[in-house]
Write a protein that holds these residues in place. Structure first.
Motif, PDB file in Angstrom:
ATOM      1  N   GLU A   1     121.410  52.320  53.830  1.00  0.00           N
ATOM      2  CA  GLU A   1     120.402  51.806  54.771  1.00  0.00           C
ATOM      3  C   GLU A   1     119.135  51.408  54.016  1.00  0.00           C
ATOM      4  OE1 GLU A   1     121.225  51.131  57.701  1.00  0.00           O
ATOM      5  OE2 GLU A   1     122.311  52.731  58.745  1.00  0.00           O
ATOM      6  N   THR A   2     118.742  52.246  53.036  1.00  0.00           N
ATOM      7  CA  THR A   2     117.525  51.946  52.285  1.00  0.00           C
ATOM      8  C   THR A   2     117.703  50.647  51.500  1.00  0.00           C
ATOM      9  OG1 THR A   2     117.306  54.324  52.017  1.00  0.00           O
ATOM     10  CG2 THR A   2     115.788  52.969  50.767  1.00  0.00           C
ATOM     11  N   GLU A   3     118.877  50.519  50.871  1.00  0.00           N
ATOM     12  CA  GLU A   3     119.123  49.289  50.114  1.00  0.00           C
ATOM     13  C   GLU A   3     119.151  48.064  51.032  1.00  0.00           C
ATOM     14  OE1 GLU A   3     121.794  49.296  46.475  1.00  0.00           O
ATOM     15  OE2 GLU A   3     122.427  51.121  47.508  1.00  0.00           O
ATOM     16  N   THR A   4     119.740  48.259  52.221  1.00  0.00           N
ATOM     17  CA  THR A   4     119.780  47.151  53.168  1.00  0.00           C
ATOM     18  C   THR A   4     118.356  46.761  53.570  1.00  0.00           C
ATOM     19  OG1 THR A   4     121.815  48.107  54.022  1.00  0.00           O
ATOM     20  CG2 THR A   4     120.835  46.352  55.322  1.00  0.00           C
ATOM     21  N   ALA A   5     117.526  47.790  53.821  1.00  0.00           N
ATOM     22  CA  ALA A   5     116.136  47.513  54.213  1.00  0.00           C
ATOM     23  C   ALA A   5     115.407  46.759  53.109  1.00  0.00           C
ATOM     24  CB  ALA A   5     115.423  48.827  54.530  1.00  0.00           C
ATOM     25  N   LEU A   6     115.721  47.104  51.851  1.00  0.00           N
ATOM     26  CA  LEU A   6     115.045  46.463  50.717  1.00  0.00           C
ATOM     27  C   LEU A   6     115.401  44.986  50.564  1.00  0.00           C
ATOM     28  CD1 LEU A   6     115.156  49.261  48.019  1.00  0.00           C
ATOM     29  CD2 LEU A   6     113.133  47.967  48.684  1.00  0.00           C
ATOM     30  N   ARG A   7     116.523  44.603  51.180  1.00  0.00           N
ATOM     31  CA  ARG A   7     116.927  43.202  51.064  1.00  0.00           C
ATOM     32  C   ARG A   7     116.053  42.266  51.911  1.00  0.00           C
ATOM     33  NH1 ARG A   7     122.474  42.454  49.315  1.00  0.00           N
ATOM     34  NH2 ARG A   7     123.034  44.423  48.345  1.00  0.00           N
ATOM     35  N   ASP A   8     115.322  42.864  52.830  1.00  0.00           N
ATOM     36  CA  ASP A   8     114.461  42.067  53.708  1.00  0.00           C
ATOM     37  C   ASP A   8     113.316  41.459  52.902  1.00  0.00           C
ATOM     38  OD1 ASP A   8     112.890  40.993  55.634  1.00  0.00           O
ATOM     39  OD2 ASP A   8     112.709  42.835  56.848  1.00  0.00           O
ATOM     40  N   GLU A   9     113.285  40.132  52.846  1.00  0.00           N
ATOM     41  CA  GLU A   9     112.282  39.495  51.991  1.00  0.00           C
ATOM     42  C   GLU A   9     110.891  39.478  52.594  1.00  0.00           C
ATOM     43  OE1 GLU A   9     114.067  35.816  50.816  1.00  0.00           O
ATOM     44  OE2 GLU A   9     115.516  36.895  49.562  1.00  0.00           O
TER      45      GLU A   9
ATOM     46  N   LEU B   1     111.439  51.961  47.720  1.00  0.00           N
ATOM     47  CA  LEU B   1     111.999  52.166  46.386  1.00  0.00           C
ATOM     48  C   LEU B   1     111.860  53.614  45.944  1.00  0.00           C
ATOM     49  CD1 LEU B   1     110.911  48.917  44.535  1.00  0.00           C
ATOM     50  CD2 LEU B   1     113.245  49.722  44.879  1.00  0.00           C
ATOM     51  N   SER B   2     110.692  54.187  46.271  1.00  0.00           N
ATOM     52  CA  SER B   2     110.493  55.592  45.907  1.00  0.00           C
ATOM     53  C   SER B   2     111.468  56.476  46.676  1.00  0.00           C
ATOM     54  CB  SER B   2     109.038  55.965  46.164  1.00  0.00           C
ATOM     55  OG  SER B   2     108.938  57.203  46.762  1.00  0.00           O
ATOM     56  N   GLN B   3     111.712  56.078  47.939  1.00  0.00           N
ATOM     57  CA  GLN B   3     112.680  56.806  48.752  1.00  0.00           C
ATOM     58  C   GLN B   3     114.083  56.704  48.144  1.00  0.00           C
ATOM     59  OE1 GLN B   3     112.070  55.884  52.906  1.00  0.00           O
ATOM     60  NE2 GLN B   3     114.204  56.351  53.338  1.00  0.00           N
ATOM     61  N   LEU B   4     114.399  55.510  47.662  1.00  0.00           N
ATOM     62  CA  LEU B   4     115.705  55.275  47.052  1.00  0.00           C
ATOM     63  C   LEU B   4     115.868  56.126  45.788  1.00  0.00           C
ATOM     64  CD1 LEU B   4     118.282  53.588  47.405  1.00  0.00           C
ATOM     65  CD2 LEU B   4     117.264  51.849  45.956  1.00  0.00           C
TER      66      LEU B   4
ATOM     67  N   THR C   1     115.556  43.112  35.716  1.00  0.00           N
ATOM     68  CA  THR C   1     115.831  44.407  36.323  1.00  0.00           C
ATOM     69  C   THR C   1     115.756  44.274  37.838  1.00  0.00           C
ATOM     70  OG1 THR C   1     114.730  45.461  34.470  1.00  0.00           O
ATOM     71  CG2 THR C   1     115.093  46.824  36.419  1.00  0.00           C
ATOM     72  N   VAL C   2     116.745  44.820  38.524  1.00  0.00           N
ATOM     73  CA  VAL C   2     116.649  44.906  39.980  1.00  0.00           C
ATOM     74  C   VAL C   2     116.427  46.383  40.257  1.00  0.00           C
ATOM     75  CG1 VAL C   2     117.791  44.472  42.169  1.00  0.00           C
ATOM     76  CG2 VAL C   2     118.256  43.008  40.204  1.00  0.00           C
ATOM     77  N   ARG C   3     115.207  46.748  40.574  1.00  0.00           N
ATOM     78  CA  ARG C   3     114.865  48.161  40.614  1.00  0.00           C
ATOM     79  C   ARG C   3     115.713  48.933  41.605  1.00  0.00           C
ATOM     80  NH1 ARG C   3     109.141  50.913  41.951  1.00  0.00           N
ATOM     81  NH2 ARG C   3     110.038  52.963  42.097  1.00  0.00           N
ATOM     82  N   GLY C   4     116.144  50.073  41.169  1.00  0.00           N
ATOM     83  CA  GLY C   4     116.961  50.915  42.027  1.00  0.00           C
ATOM     84  C   GLY C   4     118.418  50.483  42.085  1.00  0.00           C
ATOM     85  N   SER C   5     118.749  49.356  41.449  1.00  0.00           N
ATOM     86  CA  SER C   5     120.119  48.869  41.572  1.00  0.00           C
ATOM     87  C   SER C   5     120.790  48.617  40.241  1.00  0.00           C
ATOM     88  CB  SER C   5     120.151  47.571  42.364  1.00  0.00           C
ATOM     89  OG  SER C   5     119.557  47.757  43.608  1.00  0.00           O
ATOM     90  N   GLY C   6     120.109  47.887  39.345  1.00  0.00           N
ATOM     91  CA  GLY C   6     120.764  47.572  38.086  1.00  0.00           C
ATOM     92  C   GLY C   6     120.126  46.370  37.407  1.00  0.00           C
TER      93      GLY C   6
END
Lengths: 356, 224
Positions: free
Chosen positions: A155-163, A174-177, B212-217
């Motif tokens: 869910e966090t990664e999905t949320a991060l995709r929002d531009e 990101l800190s949460q991730l 770098t894609v932070r948190g991913s790779g």
């Protein structure tokens, strides 16, 4: 004084005392008879005193041997009687957390010691049950945590995709991730150790060239140490082959090297060596740094134990690295030990048995 | 590209589908093994993402059934147990990749993408990204005509990143392919190596290639 010695002595005392008592009775009977004869035949007095001396000798001879027989017999009897206790002691000495389920064999003759063995077995059985329940609980807990962690991470990664996210929002996510990933590492480590405790992790044994793994690890350590200008040295690297699990051994080496770098100081030093002895291979890794205080040293292999509380927040990791290292070493039938003192070198020594 | 996601946990299934769709895949979702077999029979998929723990017929059962039916669709297994033996068991049963839970979404997407390319993988001996080239026969890397000195590990890392150019490479995937680690070593090894590699290939150049894609790779590509 052991129970056996005490019982043997008591036995000898009672045995001799009863013999002496019998002797005394016989002696007095003889004296009485002798006196009766003496009144009849005065002329036989000389012979009588001879008979008295003979009697003393006989008593000394037989009495002395009776005491020796009593001692030996007492020793033998008590040894026999106490043998099950000795056996029980040896069996109990061997009991550890890992073999609680193993029962001590009963003699089956229904005596007091048999009953004691039974009670003891019942107790270890209950302990084993409790240990198993704790293990199962930890295993279930870490397993149950995986699904919510997967969801949280996804869910966090999905949320991060929002531009359209603002920079502060992005940073927060990101800190949460980062924390979710840390939690994941802890759960993974915990699962591994719990399974290892329950004997559910099998090693993939094969012939492993230990020197190659150490050289590889040395190269990686140099890179890991570079940002802090820590000098890494490989003092000796004997050619050694052992039977082991390649992945686990690499994990072990990297784990130790990573610690040697993490708990070091800028411009410090890491020295490693691999030596072959007669029946074991010895890997040694030393590092400079703050060192570990004597009261903390015995606890460094404990789960979630942190060497230096002042560094606790600056050094990342799941707090399970050394526990995992210890498990890998003991699963290979080896030993790991650590030596350190404040402001002194920290030395970790791993000994792994050679293939026979 | 069409992907079948077989996962009984609804939330996980939902964000996996969303992530795949965001990456341009068409994604279908099944919540149990029997539905998955029926779906795989009806539609040719490019990749199947298969959770091992399913109600009824489990993931390994589905996989075996698929392979018995001569269905050779690449399969990525997911598992919450994450045991080494399970990974071996899965790969032996005909899976193409294995990802333990909890996984990172970017890692999953990268692996799915790698599986779709498996057949048409870049097999050429000279790899090129912008003005960076890598000759995989001569083990020679250069950028802008200038030779780049690489250690063997750095070379393997660069080769892997170049073969996956334009695609996100997760840390786990890099550890697996470049280091052959099938465990998380809990160190920042990958990050440190990437930093060094970046100094060698990007430091002297205006256009940066390794991102770098932070948190991913990490991803190697021309545009930021």
């Amino acid at each position: 004084m052991t129970i056996r010695t005490r019982l043997a002595l008591w036995y000898a005392v009672i045995f001799s005392a009863s013999l002496l008592a019998i002797g005394a009775v016989v002696y007095s009977e003889l004296i009485v008879e002798q006196r009766a004869k003496a009144t009849k035949h005065h002329e036989e007095n000389v012979v009588d005193s001879d008979a008295g001396e003979d009697l003393t000798q006989i008593i000394l001879l037989y009495g002395g041997s009776a005491i020796v027989v009593g001692l030996l017999g007492g020793w033998w009897l008590t040894s026999r009687a106490l043998a099950p206790v000795t056996k029980l002691t040896h069996a109990v000495e061997k009991i550890q957390e890992s073999n609680l389920a193993q029962k001590i064999p009963r003699t089956g003759n229904g005596d007091e010691l048999d009953r004691l063995t039974e009670v003891f077995n019942a107790m270890t059985g209950r302990l084993d049950g409790s240990f198993n329940r704790i293990r199962e609980f930890t295993l279930h807990a870490s397993h149950e945590l995986k699904t919510p962690l997967t969801v949280l991470c996804g869910e966090t990664e999905t949320a991060l995709r929002d531009e359209k996210l603002s920079q502060p929002e992005r940073e927060r996510l990101l800190s949460q991730l980062d924390e979710v990933q840390r939690l994941t590492k802890i759960v993974d480590g915990l699962t591994l150790l719990t399974k290892a405790d329950a004997g559910q992790v099998a090693l993939n044994l094969e012939a492993v060239k230990l020197d190659e793994l150490v050289r590889d690890n040395f190269a990686d350590t140099q890179i890991l140490a570079e940002p802090q200008q820590i000098k890494v040295e490989l003092a000796t690297c004997d050619t050694i082959s052992i039977r082991g699990d390649r992945h686990r051994l690499r994990q072990l080496l990297l784990n130790l090297a990573d610690n040697a770098v993490k708990y070091n100081q800028p411009g410090g030093k890491v020295t490693m060596s691999l030596r072959g002895a007669e029946d074991f291979a010895e890997f040694k890794i030393e590092n400079s740094g703050a060192g570990i205080s004597p009261e903390k040293l015995p606890r460094v292999f404990d789960r979630f134990f942190r060497g230096d509380s002042a560094h606790e927040n600056t050094i990342d990791g799941c707090g399970l690295g050394l526990s995992i290292a210890q498990w890998i070493v003991s699963a290979h039938g080896g030993k790991i030990q650590i030596e350190s003192a404040p402001e002194k070198l920290t030395i970790v020594i791993v000994r792994l048995p050679l293939a026979k | 590209m069409r992907v079948l996601v077989v996962e009984d946990e609804k939330k996980t299934a939902s964000f996996v589908r969303k992530a795949l769709q965001a990456e341009g895949f068409a994604a279908d979702v099944c919540h149990n093994g029997d539905d998955a077999l029926a779906a795989a029979k009806a539609t040719p998929f490019d990749v199947i993402v298969l959770d091992i723990m399913l109600p009824g017929r489990d993931g390994l059962g589905v996989l075996k059934q698929l392979r018995e039916r001569k269905n050779s669709t690449p399969v990525l297994l997911l598992s919450a147990r994450g045991e080494v033996n399970e990974r071996v068991e899965g790969l032996n049963a005909g899976a193409d990749d294995y990802l333990p839970k909890p996984f990172e979404l970017s890692e999953l997407v990268a692996r799915v993408r790698a599986l779709t390319r498996r057949n048409g993988e870049n097999k050429s001996t000279i790899l090129r990204v912008a003005d960076l080239t890598l000759d995989t026969v001569a083990h020679y890397a250069q950028r802008g005509g200038k030779k780049i000195e690489l250690t063997s590990r750095e070379y393997r890392l660069l080769e892997f990143l170049m073969r996956s150019a334009g695609r996100l490479c997760g840390r786990m995937m890099i550890l697996e392919k470049v280091w052959d680690y099938n465990f998380d070593p809990g160190t920042n090894l990958v990050d440190v190596y990437v930093r060094r590699l970046r100094e060698k290939i990007d430091a002297d150049f205006e256009i940066k290639l390794l991102h770098t894609v932070r948190g991913s790779g990490y991803v190697l590509k021309e545009q930021p």
